[in-house]
Design a protein around this motif. Structure first.
Motif, PDB file in Angstrom:
ATOM      1  N   ARG A 172       0.855  -1.189   0.000  1.00  0.00           N
ATOM      2  CA  ARG A 172       0.000   0.000   0.000  1.00  0.00           C
ATOM      3  C   ARG A 172       0.885   1.231   0.000  1.00  0.00           C
ATOM      4  N   LEU A 173       0.457   2.254  -0.712  1.00  0.00           N
ATOM      5  CA  LEU A 173       1.130   3.548  -0.669  1.00  0.00           C
ATOM      6  C   LEU A 173       0.592   4.291   0.544  1.00  0.00           C
ATOM      7  N   ASP A 174       1.021   3.834   1.702  1.00  0.00           N
ATOM      8  CA  ASP A 174       0.518   4.299   2.993  1.00  0.00           C
ATOM      9  C   ASP A 174       1.545   5.263   3.588  1.00  0.00           C
ATOM     10  N   ARG A 175       1.179   6.524   3.687  1.00  0.00           N
ATOM     11  CA  ARG A 175       2.120   7.529   4.181  1.00  0.00           C
ATOM     12  C   ARG A 175       2.544   7.285   5.621  1.00  0.00           C
ATOM     13  N   THR A 176       1.708   6.590   6.401  1.00  0.00           N
ATOM     14  CA  THR A 176       2.073   6.339   7.797  1.00  0.00           C
ATOM     15  C   THR A 176       3.242   5.372   7.919  1.00  0.00           C
ATOM     16  N   LEU A 177       3.562   4.642   6.852  1.00  0.00           N
ATOM     17  CA  LEU A 177       4.680   3.693   6.877  1.00  0.00           C
ATOM     18  C   LEU A 177       6.005   4.342   6.469  1.00  0.00           C
ATOM     19  N   LEU A 178       5.944   5.574   5.982  1.00  0.00           N
ATOM     20  CA  LEU A 178       7.156   6.252   5.537  1.00  0.00           C
ATOM     21  C   LEU A 178       8.004   6.687   6.730  1.00  0.00           C
ATOM     22  N   ARG A 179       9.306   6.774   6.499  1.00  0.00           N
ATOM     23  CA  ARG A 179      10.236   7.192   7.536  1.00  0.00           C
ATOM     24  C   ARG A 179      11.071   8.366   7.036  1.00  0.00           C
ATOM     25  N   PRO A 180      11.405   9.316   7.925  1.00  0.00           N
ATOM     26  CA  PRO A 180      12.155  10.487   7.496  1.00  0.00           C
ATOM     27  C   PRO A 180      13.587  10.152   7.103  1.00  0.00           C
ATOM     28  N   MET A 181      14.068  10.834   6.083  1.00  0.00           N
ATOM     29  CA  MET A 181      15.452  10.706   5.639  1.00  0.00           C
ATOM     30  C   MET A 181      15.990  12.111   5.413  1.00  0.00           C
ATOM     31  N   GLN A 182      17.006  12.468   6.176  1.00  0.00           N
ATOM     32  CA  GLN A 182      17.582  13.797   6.088  1.00  0.00           C
ATOM     33  C   GLN A 182      18.527  13.907   4.892  1.00  0.00           C
ATOM     34  N   ALA A 183      18.424  15.021   4.183  1.00  0.00           N
ATOM     35  CA  ALA A 183      19.357  15.352   3.094  1.00  0.00           C
ATOM     36  C   ALA A 183      19.571  14.174   2.142  1.00  0.00           C
ATOM     37  N   MET A 184      18.467  13.599   1.636  1.00  0.00           N
ATOM     38  CA  MET A 184      18.565  12.438   0.756  1.00  0.00           C
ATOM     39  C   MET A 184      19.395  12.768  -0.482  1.00  0.00           C
ATOM     40  N   ASP A 185      20.423  11.996  -0.697  1.00  0.00           N
ATOM     41  CA  ASP A 185      21.348  12.195  -1.830  1.00  0.00           C
ATOM     42  C   ASP A 185      21.898  13.619  -1.876  1.00  0.00           C
ATOM     43  N   GLY A 186      22.056  14.233  -0.705  1.00  0.00           N
ATOM     44  CA  GLY A 186      22.592  15.584  -0.647  1.00  0.00           C
ATOM     45  C   GLY A 186      21.571  16.684  -0.841  1.00  0.00           C
ATOM     46  N   GLY A 187      20.288  16.342  -0.797  1.00  0.00           N
ATOM     47  CA  GLY A 187      19.238  17.333  -0.970  1.00  0.00           C
ATOM     48  C   GLY A 187      18.999  18.152   0.291  1.00  0.00           C
ATOM     49  N   GLN A 188      17.990  19.007   0.247  1.00  0.00           N
ATOM     50  CA  GLN A 188      17.660  19.884   1.352  1.00  0.00           C
ATOM     51  C   GLN A 188      16.524  19.321   2.190  1.00  0.00           C
ATOM     52  N   GLY A 189      16.628  19.496   3.496  1.00  0.00           N
ATOM     53  CA  GLY A 189      15.551  19.116   4.396  1.00  0.00           C
ATOM     54  C   GLY A 189      15.367  17.612   4.503  1.00  0.00           C
ATOM     55  N   ALA A 190      14.216  17.233   5.045  1.00  0.00           N
ATOM     56  CA  ALA A 190      13.887  15.818   5.248  1.00  0.00           C
ATOM     57  C   ALA A 190      12.786  15.397   4.291  1.00  0.00           C
ATOM     58  N   VAL A 191      12.971  14.244   3.657  1.00  0.00           N
ATOM     59  CA  VAL A 191      11.915  13.622   2.870  1.00  0.00           C
ATOM     60  C   VAL A 191      11.436  12.382   3.618  1.00  0.00           C
ATOM     61  N   LEU A 192      10.328  11.823   3.160  1.00  0.00           N
ATOM     62  CA  LEU A 192       9.788  10.596   3.746  1.00  0.00           C
ATOM     63  C   LEU A 192       9.898   9.487   2.709  1.00  0.00           C
ATOM     64  N   TYR A 193      10.355   8.301   3.148  1.00  0.00           N
ATOM     65  CA  TYR A 193      10.727   7.266   2.176  1.00  0.00           C
ATOM     66  C   TYR A 193      10.543   5.875   2.781  1.00  0.00           C
ATOM     67  N   ARG A 194      10.247   4.921   1.910  1.00  0.00           N
ATOM     68  CA  ARG A 194      10.396   3.509   2.266  1.00  0.00           C
ATOM     69  C   ARG A 194      10.523   2.674   1.006  1.00  0.00           C
ATOM     70  N   ARG A 195      11.190   1.559   1.136  1.00  0.00           N
ATOM     71  CA  ARG A 195      11.234   0.552   0.070  1.00  0.00           C
ATOM     72  C   ARG A 195      10.051  -0.376   0.289  1.00  0.00           C
ATOM     73  N   ALA A 196       9.073  -0.319  -0.614  1.00  0.00           N
ATOM     74  CA  ALA A 196       7.847  -1.097  -0.438  1.00  0.00           C
ATOM     75  C   ALA A 196       8.001  -2.539  -0.898  1.00  0.00           C
TER      76      ALA A 196
END
Length: 299
Positions: A172-196
């Motif tokens: 499921r593309l369930d946002r509650t299962l996502l986890r924060p990742m800071q500066a993903m690949d050198g980006g800005q801020g935190a994104v939310l991610y998971r390998r489904a």
């Protein structure tokens, strides 16, 4: 060879007959845009009930890897796709809203969207919309080569017995299962991610399905995955992607191909988060094995 089962012809080209150079060209020309005005209506798809309307977002020419197609459409009420086999390719039905009855190898369960069920090579699958409104639907197909194959069972799955617990792999593309990742690949801020879905789910060079959410003001830096191509399907929001130095706007319903060895970066725009389902397809099985070993959880 050409196949016209879906209402348009799909070129089926054996892998190895097309070089990577054939897939060069502006990224903007390769992005697939969801346009309901271009959907074509079909009935009895794979001997399924009722009808649906859909069109291709990406085809065999989108990537040098073995992506065969990505389709986008709507499944009408009390309609579906009948049970059928793929013996040299793998397919994943995705519903972006509502509920659907998914079948794998004759076992059926109802899943609430947004959800997806992969059909591994050599197995049978189907989908049915038992509800009163259309379902927004997406289909991804990846092969051992770029050749599509199918074997229909003549089974609409209408009235099938429903297992309360699915007896097959699903996500499921369930946002509650996502986890924060800071500066993903050198980006800005935190994104939310998971390998489904992990590489072990698939038998073809298909390697993963990821869920990624880029909040307002955040970005993902420029990076490549060795030996891996990707497709970024925009579930919601808008932003821009920079692929191999070319920046393109992206919005809900777009499918963005990123070929092997092409760096990509992502930036969110607007008030809503930019949400993706990401499909990873390796150059070949050796590249998939290397990627799986490099990304395996450490014990």
């Amino acid at each position: 060879m050409r196949i016209s089962r879906w209402g348009w012809t799909i070129a089926t080209v054996l892998v190895g007959t097309i070089g990577t150079a054939a897939f060069a060209g502006p990224v903007a020309d390769k992005v697939g845009h969801t346009d309901p005005a271009k959907f074509r209506k079909l009935t009895a798809v794979h001997s399924g009930a009722g009808g649906m309307a859909f069109a291709p977002l990406l085809g065999t020419d989108a990537l040098s890897t073995n992506l065969i197609f990505i389709h986008r459409g709507e499944i009408a009420p009390r309609s579906g796709i009948g049970q059928h086999f793929h013996n040299q390719c793998e397919e994943m039905f995705v519903i972006l809203d509502g509920d659907a009855q998914f079948t794998i190898d004759g076992r059926t369960s109802t899943l609430a969207g947004p959800a997806a069920v992969p059909d591994r090579m050599g197995h049978a699958h189907a989908i049915y919309n038992a509800g009163d409104r259309p379902l927004q639907w997406l289909n991804v197909n990846v092969g051992m080569t770029k050749r599509y194959d199918t074997f229909d069972l003549g089974d609409s799955r209408v009235g099938a017995a429903i297992d309360p617990v699915p007896q097959f792999i699903s996500m499921r593309l369930d946002r509650t299962l996502l986890r924060p990742m800071q500066a993903m690949d050198g980006g800005q801020g935190a994104v939310l991610y998971r390998r489904a879905l992990q590489p072990s789910v698939f038998a073809t060079p298909w390697s993963f399905v990821d869920h990624l959410l880029v909040p307002p003001g955040a970005s993902v830096g420029s990076a490549t995955k060795p030996g891996m191509s990707e497709v970024y399907y925009v579930v919601g929001g808008e932003g821009e992607m920079t692929i191999a130095g070319e920046t393109v706007p992206v919005r809900t319903g777009d499918a963005v191909p990123v070929d092997v060895d092409q760096p990509r970066a992502i930036r969110q725009r607007g008030a809503a988060p930019l949400e993706f389902m990401v499909i990873g397809i390796a150059r070949d099985q050796a590249a998939k094995a290397a990627y799986a070993a490099a990304t395996a959880p450490r014990r």
